[in-house]
Design an enzyme around this catalytic site. Structure first.
Site, mmCIF file in Angstrom:
data_model
loop_
_atom_site.group_PDB
_atom_site.id
_atom_site.type_symbol
_atom_site.label_atom_id
_atom_site.label_comp_id
_atom_site.label_asym_id
_atom_site.label_seq_id
_atom_site.Cartn_x
_atom_site.Cartn_y
_atom_site.Cartn_z
ATOM 1 N N GLU A 1 -1.772 -3.307 -6.004
ATOM 2 C CA GLU A 1 -0.581 -3.602 -5.198
ATOM 3 C C GLU A 1 -0.806 -3.390 -3.700
ATOM 4 O O GLU A 1 -0.150 -4.019 -2.879
ATOM 5 C CB GLU A 1 0.607 -2.779 -5.685
ATOM 6 N N GLN B 1 7.241 4.948 -16.158
ATOM 7 C CA GLN B 1 7.039 4.183 -14.929
ATOM 8 C C GLN B 1 8.260 4.225 -14.009
ATOM 9 O O GLN B 1 8.563 3.264 -13.313
ATOM 10 C CB GLN B 1 6.625 2.729 -15.225
ATOM 11 N N LYS C 1 15.899 -3.033 -13.987
ATOM 12 C CA LYS C 1 15.673 -4.105 -14.949
ATOM 13 C C LYS C 1 16.980 -4.671 -15.509
ATOM 14 O O LYS C 1 17.088 -5.874 -15.729
ATOM 15 C CB LYS C 1 14.787 -3.584 -16.085
ATOM 16 N N MET D 1 -17.437 5.349 12.649
ATOM 17 C CA MET D 1 -16.567 5.996 13.624
ATOM 18 C C MET D 1 -16.464 7.494 13.338
ATOM 19 O O MET D 1 -16.412 8.311 14.252
ATOM 20 C CB MET D 1 -15.185 5.340 13.616
#
Lengths: 184, 589
Positions: free
Chosen positions: B52, B115, B164, B486
């Site tokens: 994601e 979830q 949902k 860096m």
């Protein structure tokens, strides 16, 4: 014009802050929607601003508006940031710095439980009368007083109750409104 | 004209009504109704990512290269938490995103359901605004309001968390009129205060050592803002520098261009910022990478600051003339008022200033010692730039974060806005590859190159699979020094060259890795072969992972060290960078 330039604070400012902190009362008009209080409080903690007192309640039910009164102690420069950051929140309508904008009223309510018998009890009642505290609950050995006023008045009353059998205190935090005919 | 449909259908309908052709996402249990509604239509095309975070960076690349909002769709719980880095990145760089997160059904919220996470709680501080939809009646308004908030004012990410059961619920869909939609409390100020703009022009007309310091706000204000910046620069004759986020708004090929400013900016840009008498900040925010030490930042200048976000004014640097408004509108007004006062640029009045600037330019702060035996990273970028100039295609560059990013900003030159995508504010390693994928989705015929480092690119490497799946011919140009360059450089500067965990061990064979994904792999470690290898990369019609083995311990210079002002910049000929920063500077980031 260059003389106006003042060094300002940031992560890269290596010298001490020179401005003095001031106590300001802000009035914030917001949409009364879920999470609004978390947004305001989260903003203060995320940006390192301190909250001295916070009061929130719905004030216009039809328009679903709430008024948040928040007392902060900050330097003038940080106060400007606090106001700008609050106004940037989508559900925030307006922010007024009551302290900066002129005369305003501040009130707080406290409920104060005091235990006592005998002389203490009589003295407690005399002082409560002087402070115009209402008795809202009583037993033979205790009182609960309701007292409203400026925070300093409530502080004084609590201090006087201390030796007379003070048990506990709850305070609402500050509600404030500007004087005169103008609304927010 | 209300129409009955499910919440999931409303999501797709609203995206269609908003003209959203591409969304980046990943399905999961709570998001299935929306995926099902999407399956039954053709307008909104879905790009399936591998993580994601990749979806959010793709949407950022898509948004920044098109000026349109990027749209993300993820599931509840881990789907939402994985999106947090990209949302924060978009917030710091003011990129318009709409991220739809699915949530467990309202009846399960708060029960620690499978979830479940507190998405609005987690994303409150990393979005411009967020919503938890608790009723189907609210959904159509919220969907459209999210686009309004993401794209107007100072743009930013907006999250819509949809449980949902709301996705299954049936309600009346409507598209609110813009006027009724307008949030009562949300009214960004776009027109600058006229008196303030006139004061600014008065100052500019008297300036002897002026400089335009421009930022990402010019890009966000649309291509017209860049056109107007060019016009105002021409009218005034003033030099122009820009932040990392603003590159491309003013053409690098223009003689008034000073190069980027800030920590790794050019000597001339930083010296001019330090010594100027009038600074005109347009759409930049005095970020700490720009200002260096605040109490020594441009000590003798009068500062004008144009910004659409009132909270940016006087946040870090106290300015004399604040102008709150959209950069494009303010630039238009500035041009109009300047024209009403004079027809000539201030060429003569600022001739001495340009002479001084030329002396600074002659220092050659971007010079580096080239080599016949090892590829210098700066040189590799210069060769890439030269090769792309011969291409007939439009060229877009994305980067990861680190030395390669700064070298790309210094040595790859941009003449157009919206062609440079980089993670400036948050500094997100792993941004470049997915951002390139997002850019390529929006511009299928363009040449899209991610200038990368071998450490950064491994953070979102899996999105190469997305590029292969959708035949997106992105080119990943890895400057491989087997170091987190860096970090290594800062360890030289601050920590006695003790290289704690800043080297890349057990690197994959990038050629084989590319082949394993079904892409093309190229490797080059010889300067003499670089041009041919770059041509090979550009000619290939498909994704390429190009492993360029470069000088391992090159420092990225010039550099303004922490706690130092602009005029104490380290130049490329500095032998030992380890002695420069004092005790106090070491505490800074």
């Amino acid at each position: 014009m260059n003389a106006h330039l003042q060094p300002t604070g940031s992560a890269y400012f290596l010298t001490q802050e020179t401005q003095l902190s001031e106590r300001h009362t802000l009035s914030v008009l917001v949409d009364n929607e879920p999470g609004i209080l978390a947004r305001v409080v989260g903003l203060f903690s995320a940006r390192g601003f301190n909250i001295e007192s916070l009061t929130v309640s719905e004030t216009e039910h039809d328009k679903r508006l709430s008024r948040i009164t928040v007392v902060v102690i900050a330097t003038p420069k940080v106060l400007v940031q606090i106001k700008a950051q609050l106004e940037r929140l989508v559900p925030v309508h307006r922010v007024h710095d009551l302290t900066a904008e002129g005369a305003y009223l501040e009130r707080e309510l406290a409920l104060i439980k005091v235990n006592g018998t005998g002389d203490h009890r009589a003295e407690t009642l005399r002082l409560a009368d002087a402070f115009r505290a209402q008795i809202v609950d009583a037993t033979v050995e205790s009182f609960v007083f309701e007292v409203t006023g400026k925070p300093s008045k409530i502080d004084s009353f609590i201090a006087l109750m201390q030796p007379l059998g003070l048990v506990e205190v709850v305070r609402t935090g500050l509600a404030a409104i500007n004087r005169g005919p103008e609304g927010m | 004209m209300a129409e009955k449909m499910t919440g999931a259908e409303m999501v797709i309908q609203a995206l269609t009504d908003q003209g959203v052709e591409h969304i980046f996402g990943y399905p999961g249990g709570a998001a299935l109704p929306i995926y099902d509604a999407m399956f039954q239509q053709d307008f909104v095309k879905h790009i399936l990512v591998r993580h994601e975070q990749g979806a959010t960076h793709m949407a950022e690349g898509y948004a920044r290269s098109t000026g349109k909002p990027g749209v993300v769709l993820v599931t509840s719980g881990p789907g939402a938490t994985n999106a947090v880095t990209g949302l924060t990145d978009a917030l710091l760089d003011s990129i318009p995103l709409v991220c739809i997160t699915a949530q467990v059904p309202t009846t399960l919220i708060g029960t620690d359901a499978f979830q479940e996470c507190d998405t609005v709680g987690i994303t409150r501080s990393c979005t411009k605004h967020n919503y938890l939809v608790k009723s189907i009646e609210d959904l159509p308004r919220i969907l459209h309001e999210a686009f309004l908030i993401a794209t107007t004012g100072r743009p930013g990410p907006v999250v819509i968390d949809i449980p949902k059961d709301i996705q299954f619920a049936v309600g009346e869909y409507f598209r609110p009129e813009a006027e009724t939609l307008r949030h009562q409390s949300y009214r960004p100020q776009v027109d600058g205060d006229l008196a303030a703009i006139e004061t600014a022009i008065d100052l500019m007309l008297k300036a002897e050592r002026p400089i335009f310091y421009t930022g990402g706000g010019v890009i966000n204000a649309g291509p017209e803002a860049s056109e107007n910046l060019r016009e105002l620069a021409e009218l005034t004759g003033f030099p122009v520098t820009s932040t990392l986020m603003g590159l491309g708004a003013f053409p690098a090929s223009n003689p008034q261009w000073m190069g980027m400013l800030g920590m790794h900016g050019t000597y001339e840009a930083n010296m001019a910022m330090h010594d100027c008498d009038v600074m005109i900040n347009i759409g930049a925010r005095f970020d700490d990478r720009i200002t260096g030490r605040i109490d020594a930042f441009s000590p003798n200048s009068t500062k004008i600051h144009v910004d659409i976000d009132p909270a940016s004014i006087n946040k870090v640097v106290q300015v004399h003339v604040p102008i709150i408004g959209d950069c494009n509108r303010v630039l238009e007004e500035m041009i109009r008022i300047w024209r009403s006062r004079t027809n000539a640029p201030r060429t003569e009045a600022i001739a001495g200033w340009w002479t001084q600037i030329q002396k600074w330019r002659d220092v050659g702060s971007l010079n580096f010692k080239n080599s016949d035996t090892v590829i210098k990273p700066q040189w590799a970028i210069q060769r890439l730039y030269e090769a792309t100039r011969k291409q007939s295609k439009e060229v877009f560059i994305t980067t990861e974060v680190g030395q390669h990013q700064m070298w790309a900003a210094q040595h790859f030159h941009f003449d157009q806005p919206n062609h440079w995508m980089t993670s400036g504010g948050l500094g997100t390693m792993g941004y470049g590859l997915p951002a390139a994928v997002g850019v390529q989705v929006a511009h299928p015929d363009a040449l899209v190159i991610d200038i990368a480092g071998e450490a950064s690119v491994q953070m979102t490497m899996q999105e190469l699979s997305t590029a292969v799946q959708y035949r997106l011919p992105v080119k990943i140009f890895i400057l491989n020094n087997e170091r987190m360059g860096m970090v290594r450089q800062w360890q030289d500067l601050l920590h006695g060259s003790r290289y704690a965990h800043s080297y890349s061990e057990s690197l994959p064979d990038f050629v084989k890795l590319a082949e394993a994904y079904g892409a093309k792999g190229i490797k080059c470690d010889t300067p003499a072969e670089l041009d041919a290898a770059i041509a090979d990369m550009l000619d290939h019609d498909g994704p390429v992972l190009f492993d360029v083995l470069v000088e391992k311990d090159e420092n990225c210079l010039p550099m303004i060290p922490s706690g130092k002002p602009h005029n104490e910049i380290i130049l490329p000929d500095t032998a030992n960078i380890g002695d420069i920063i004092d005790e106090k500077g070491r505490q800074l980031v």
